[in-house]
Scaffold this motif. Structure first.
Motif, PDB file in Angstrom:
ATOM      1  N   ASP A  45      -5.299  52.415  18.708  1.00  0.00           N
ATOM      2  CA  ASP A  45      -4.856  53.673  18.109  1.00  0.00           C
ATOM      3  C   ASP A  45      -5.818  54.093  16.998  1.00  0.00           C
ATOM      4  O   ASP A  45      -6.224  55.260  16.908  1.00  0.00           O
ATOM      5  N   ALA A  46      -6.153  53.142  16.140  1.00  0.00           N
ATOM      6  CA  ALA A  46      -7.027  53.440  14.998  1.00  0.00           C
ATOM      7  C   ALA A  46      -8.384  53.949  15.466  1.00  0.00           C
ATOM      8  O   ALA A  46      -8.927  54.909  14.891  1.00  0.00           O
ATOM      9  N   LEU A  47      -8.944  53.326  16.486  1.00  0.00           N
ATOM     10  CA  LEU A  47     -10.240  53.764  16.981  1.00  0.00           C
ATOM     11  C   LEU A  47     -10.154  55.167  17.573  1.00  0.00           C
ATOM     12  O   LEU A  47     -11.022  56.014  17.303  1.00  0.00           O
ATOM     13  N   LEU A  48      -9.120  55.439  18.351  1.00  0.00           N
ATOM     14  CA  LEU A  48      -8.984  56.753  18.980  1.00  0.00           C
ATOM     15  C   LEU A  48      -8.869  57.855  17.934  1.00  0.00           C
ATOM     16  O   LEU A  48      -9.536  58.892  18.028  1.00  0.00           O
ATOM     17  N   LEU A 100      -8.092  53.953   8.577  1.00  0.00           N
ATOM     18  CA  LEU A 100      -8.136  53.442   9.947  1.00  0.00           C
ATOM     19  C   LEU A 100      -9.321  52.517  10.205  1.00  0.00           C
ATOM     20  O   LEU A 100      -9.322  51.769  11.190  1.00  0.00           O
ATOM     21  N   LEU A 101     -10.314  52.559   9.337  1.00  0.00           N
ATOM     22  CA  LEU A 101     -11.577  51.875   9.610  1.00  0.00           C
ATOM     23  C   LEU A 101     -11.421  50.376   9.894  1.00  0.00           C
ATOM     24  O   LEU A 101     -11.978  49.888  10.885  1.00  0.00           O
ATOM     25  N   PRO A 102     -10.702  49.602   9.079  1.00  0.00           N
ATOM     26  CA  PRO A 102     -10.626  48.160   9.359  1.00  0.00           C
ATOM     27  C   PRO A 102     -10.058  47.849  10.740  1.00  0.00           C
ATOM     28  O   PRO A 102     -10.595  46.996  11.470  1.00  0.00           O
ATOM     29  N   ALA A 103      -8.966  48.520  11.118  1.00  0.00           N
ATOM     30  CA  ALA A 103      -8.361  48.255  12.426  1.00  0.00           C
ATOM     31  C   ALA A 103      -9.270  48.710  13.560  1.00  0.00           C
ATOM     32  O   ALA A 103      -9.412  48.017  14.580  1.00  0.00           O
ATOM     33  N   ALA A 104      -9.906  49.874  13.403  1.00  0.00           N
ATOM     34  CA  ALA A 104     -10.822  50.355  14.437  1.00  0.00           C
ATOM     35  C   ALA A 104     -11.986  49.400  14.634  1.00  0.00           C
ATOM     36  O   ALA A 104     -12.400  49.122  15.770  1.00  0.00           O
ATOM     37  N   GLU A 105     -12.520  48.875  13.536  1.00  0.00           N
ATOM     38  CA  GLU A 105     -13.623  47.925  13.639  1.00  0.00           C
ATOM     39  C   GLU A 105     -13.177  46.618  14.292  1.00  0.00           C
ATOM     40  O   GLU A 105     -13.964  45.970  14.992  1.00  0.00           O
ATOM     41  N   ARG A 106     -11.926  46.224  14.089  1.00  0.00           N
ATOM     42  CA  ARG A 106     -11.427  45.022  14.762  1.00  0.00           C
ATOM     43  C   ARG A 106     -11.404  45.213  16.267  1.00  0.00           C
ATOM     44  O   ARG A 106     -11.706  44.279  17.033  1.00  0.00           O
ATOM     45  N   TRP A 107     -11.044  46.420  16.712  1.00  0.00           N
ATOM     46  CA  TRP A 107     -11.051  46.671  18.168  1.00  0.00           C
ATOM     47  C   TRP A 107     -12.481  46.549  18.691  1.00  0.00           C
ATOM     48  O   TRP A 107     -12.716  45.928  19.736  1.00  0.00           O
ATOM     49  N   TYR A 159      -4.555  67.519  11.263  1.00  0.00           N
ATOM     50  CA  TYR A 159      -4.551  66.141  10.756  1.00  0.00           C
ATOM     51  C   TYR A 159      -3.626  65.900   9.565  1.00  0.00           C
ATOM     52  O   TYR A 159      -3.519  64.759   9.103  1.00  0.00           O
ATOM     53  N   SER A 160      -2.928  66.922   9.100  1.00  0.00           N
ATOM     54  CA  SER A 160      -1.934  66.701   8.044  1.00  0.00           C
ATOM     55  C   SER A 160      -0.798  65.821   8.556  1.00  0.00           C
ATOM     56  O   SER A 160      -0.278  64.971   7.823  1.00  0.00           O
ATOM     57  N   GLY A 161      -0.413  66.019   9.826  1.00  0.00           N
ATOM     58  CA  GLY A 161       0.649  65.195  10.417  1.00  0.00           C
ATOM     59  C   GLY A 161       0.279  63.721  10.478  1.00  0.00           C
ATOM     60  O   GLY A 161       1.051  62.861  10.021  1.00  0.00           O
ATOM     61  N   PRO A 162      -0.886  63.369  11.035  1.00  0.00           N
ATOM     62  CA  PRO A 162      -1.299  61.963  11.025  1.00  0.00           C
ATOM     63  C   PRO A 162      -1.385  61.368   9.624  1.00  0.00           C
ATOM     64  O   PRO A 162      -0.997  60.214   9.418  1.00  0.00           O
ATOM     65  N   LEU A 163      -1.889  62.132   8.645  1.00  0.00           N
ATOM     66  CA  LEU A 163      -1.936  61.603   7.286  1.00  0.00           C
ATOM     67  C   LEU A 163      -0.535  61.306   6.773  1.00  0.00           C
ATOM     68  O   LEU A 163      -0.286  60.250   6.172  1.00  0.00           O
ATOM     69  N   GLY A 164       0.405  62.227   7.048  1.00  0.00           N
ATOM     70  CA  GLY A 164       1.781  61.994   6.633  1.00  0.00           C
ATOM     71  C   GLY A 164       2.366  60.749   7.275  1.00  0.00           C
ATOM     72  O   GLY A 164       3.080  59.972   6.630  1.00  0.00           O
ATOM     73  N   ALA A 165       2.059  60.540   8.561  1.00  0.00           N
ATOM     74  CA  ALA A 165       2.550  59.347   9.259  1.00  0.00           C
ATOM     75  C   ALA A 165       1.995  58.078   8.627  1.00  0.00           C
ATOM     76  O   ALA A 165       2.719  57.096   8.425  1.00  0.00           O
ATOM     77  N   LEU A 166       0.721  58.089   8.292  1.00  0.00           N
ATOM     78  CA  LEU A 166       0.109  56.924   7.661  1.00  0.00           C
ATOM     79  C   LEU A 166       0.714  56.675   6.279  1.00  0.00           C
ATOM     80  O   LEU A 166       0.949  55.529   5.887  1.00  0.00           O
ATOM     81  N   GLU A 167       0.962  57.736   5.539  1.00  0.00           N
ATOM     82  CA  GLU A 167       1.561  57.585   4.208  1.00  0.00           C
ATOM     83  C   GLU A 167       2.977  57.029   4.287  1.00  0.00           C
ATOM     84  O   GLU A 167       3.430  56.327   3.369  1.00  0.00           O
ATOM     85  N   ARG A 168       3.686  57.335   5.378  1.00  0.00           N
ATOM     86  CA  ARG A 168       5.050  56.804   5.561  1.00  0.00           C
ATOM     87  C   ARG A 168       5.045  55.371   6.079  1.00  0.00           C
ATOM     88  O   ARG A 168       6.092  54.760   6.234  1.00  0.00           O
ATOM     89  N   GLY A 169       3.848  54.841   6.375  1.00  0.00           N
ATOM     90  CA  GLY A 169       3.752  53.471   6.840  1.00  0.00           C
ATOM     91  C   GLY A 169       3.995  53.289   8.319  1.00  0.00           C
ATOM     92  O   GLY A 169       4.343  52.194   8.766  1.00  0.00           O
ATOM     93  N   VAL A 170       3.813  54.360   9.119  1.00  0.00           N
ATOM     94  CA  VAL A 170       3.979  54.243  10.568  1.00  0.00           C
ATOM     95  C   VAL A 170       2.955  53.250  11.119  1.00  0.00           C
ATOM     96  O   VAL A 170       1.771  53.304  10.759  1.00  0.00           O
ATOM     97  N   GLY A 171       3.404  52.343  11.978  1.00  0.00           N
ATOM     98  CA  GLY A 171       2.499  51.340  12.524  1.00  0.00           C
ATOM     99  C   GLY A 171       1.585  51.887  13.602  1.00  0.00           C
ATOM    100  O   GLY A 171       1.906  52.875  14.263  1.00  0.00           O
ATOM    101  N   PHE A 172       0.440  51.245  13.785  1.00  0.00           N
ATOM    102  CA  PHE A 172      -0.499  51.638  14.830  1.00  0.00           C
ATOM    103  C   PHE A 172      -1.302  50.417  15.238  1.00  0.00           C
ATOM    104  O   PHE A 172      -1.434  49.454  14.485  1.00  0.00           O
ATOM    105  N   THR A 173      -1.840  50.466  16.453  1.00  0.00           N
ATOM    106  CA  THR A 173      -2.646  49.361  16.967  1.00  0.00           C
ATOM    107  C   THR A 173      -4.114  49.573  16.615  1.00  0.00           C
ATOM    108  O   THR A 173      -4.524  50.655  16.167  1.00  0.00           O
ATOM    109  N   ASN A 174      -4.914  48.545  16.859  1.00  0.00           N
ATOM    110  CA  ASN A 174      -6.352  48.673  16.638  1.00  0.00           C
ATOM    111  C   ASN A 174      -6.957  49.765  17.511  1.00  0.00           C
ATOM    112  O   ASN A 174      -7.833  50.521  17.068  1.00  0.00           O
TER     113      ASN A 174
END
Length: 298
Positions: free
Chosen positions: A209-212, A256-263, A192-207
């Motif tokens: 994606d966030a739930l998964l 990820l919580l806000p986007a996951a909850e929106r889904w 999960y270091s890779g996903p954290l790095g992606a989030l820190e770089r501002g990589v976009g994701f869908t609702n």
């Protein structure tokens, strides 16, 4: 789907066999129980298809979970609905405390010792006590850093106060496989270091994606933390990989919580319609940890 999500799904499917039932339990415990606990089969299929798990495998896993007493099922018209049984709720309530709440910080200076007496199923008793945080100093002697409230059984309860902290740490090293526990946390950090790095770089994701990622994150963190006795920090090696793993898990989860909850708000249904809002305890999950500041959803 964001690349870091695809990578996590690829890694998940490298495990064999795929334990769909275990993932379903994580979906319910993490995302459905805080919203009333009931989910339609149609909604579950939609989530599990996104995990690349077939409807057939989901139905097989659900049938097993129902027969084993973890879930109950009923139909309204042509639609099927599922929720955890009281047995399932009790098991996940214990797991919830270990997964989401802050670990103990202070050690009171003594250990709780249990000397096992004759029992019809000693292996089951040891497994139960192990799940409650007890390590083994011998076949009949178990130890915990704090007494488990209300825990009774065919054992004698004693107390031990080590002469000093080095002695206490040596006892801990004998009672628990700390190296094995730490290796689980290191694997989690590596994943999960890779996903954290992606989030820190501002990589976009869908609702979705966030739930998964949220579900996979808790599914994998649970595999590590439920093997951990969650000892106070004074008794652990320095540094301890569990500390870094928890910080990593909490940062990703809260991001990820806000986007996951929106889904969930817009897609998940129970036998009365959309799922209700989350319960009061939900907001306390990883409450002491901060999300990543900059994220993009779409």
């Amino acid at each position: 789907m964001a690349a870091f999500v695809e990578n996590l799904l690829d890694r998940f499917h490298e495990r064999t066999p795929i334990r769909a039932g275990s993932l379903i339990v994580t979906v319910f415990g993490d995302a459905v129980v805080p919203r009333g606990g009931v989910l339609s089969l149609t909604s579950l299929h939609e989530i599990m298809r996104a995990f690349r798990i077939s409807d057939t495998l989901v139905r097989t896993a659900l049938s097993r979970l129902v027969s084993e007493g973890w879930f109950e099922r009923w139909k309204v018209g042509r639609n099927s609905y599922y929720r955890l049984t009281p047995q399932g709720h009790e098991a996940f309530a214990e797991a919830t405390q270990r997964i989401y709440a802050d670990p103990p910080q202070d050690w009171q200076g003594s250990f709780d010792l249990l000397l096992l007496e004759n029992a019809q199923d000693r292996s089951a008793l040891r497994a139960e006590l192990s799940a409650a945080g007890y390590g083994a100093l011998g076949p009949d002697l178990l130890m915990a850093a704090a007494a488990s409230a209300g825990k009774t059984g065919p054992f004698l309860r004693l107390a031990a106060t080590p002469a000093d902290l080095p002695t206490a740490r040596r006892l801990v090293e004998r009672a628990w496989p700390l190296a094995e526990i730490e290796s689980r946390y290191r694997r989690f950090i590596d994943t999960y270091s890779g996903p954290l790095g992606a989030l820190e770089r501002g990589v976009g994701f869908t609702n979705l994606d966030a739930l998964l990622v949220r579900i996979l994150l808790i599914h994998d963190y649970r595999r590590a933390v439920l093997k951990d006795p969650l000892l106070p920090s004074q008794l652990l090696p320095k540094p301890w990989a569990g500390t870094a793993a928890r910080a990593l898990c909490g940062a990703i989860y809260r991001t990820l919580l806000p986007a996951a909850e929106r889904w969930i708000d817009t897609h998940a249904l129970n036998d009365r319609g959309p799922l209700p809002t989350v319960d009061r305890d939900f907001k306390q999950r990883f409450a002491s940890l901060e999300p990543v500041a900059e994220v993009k959803t779409g």
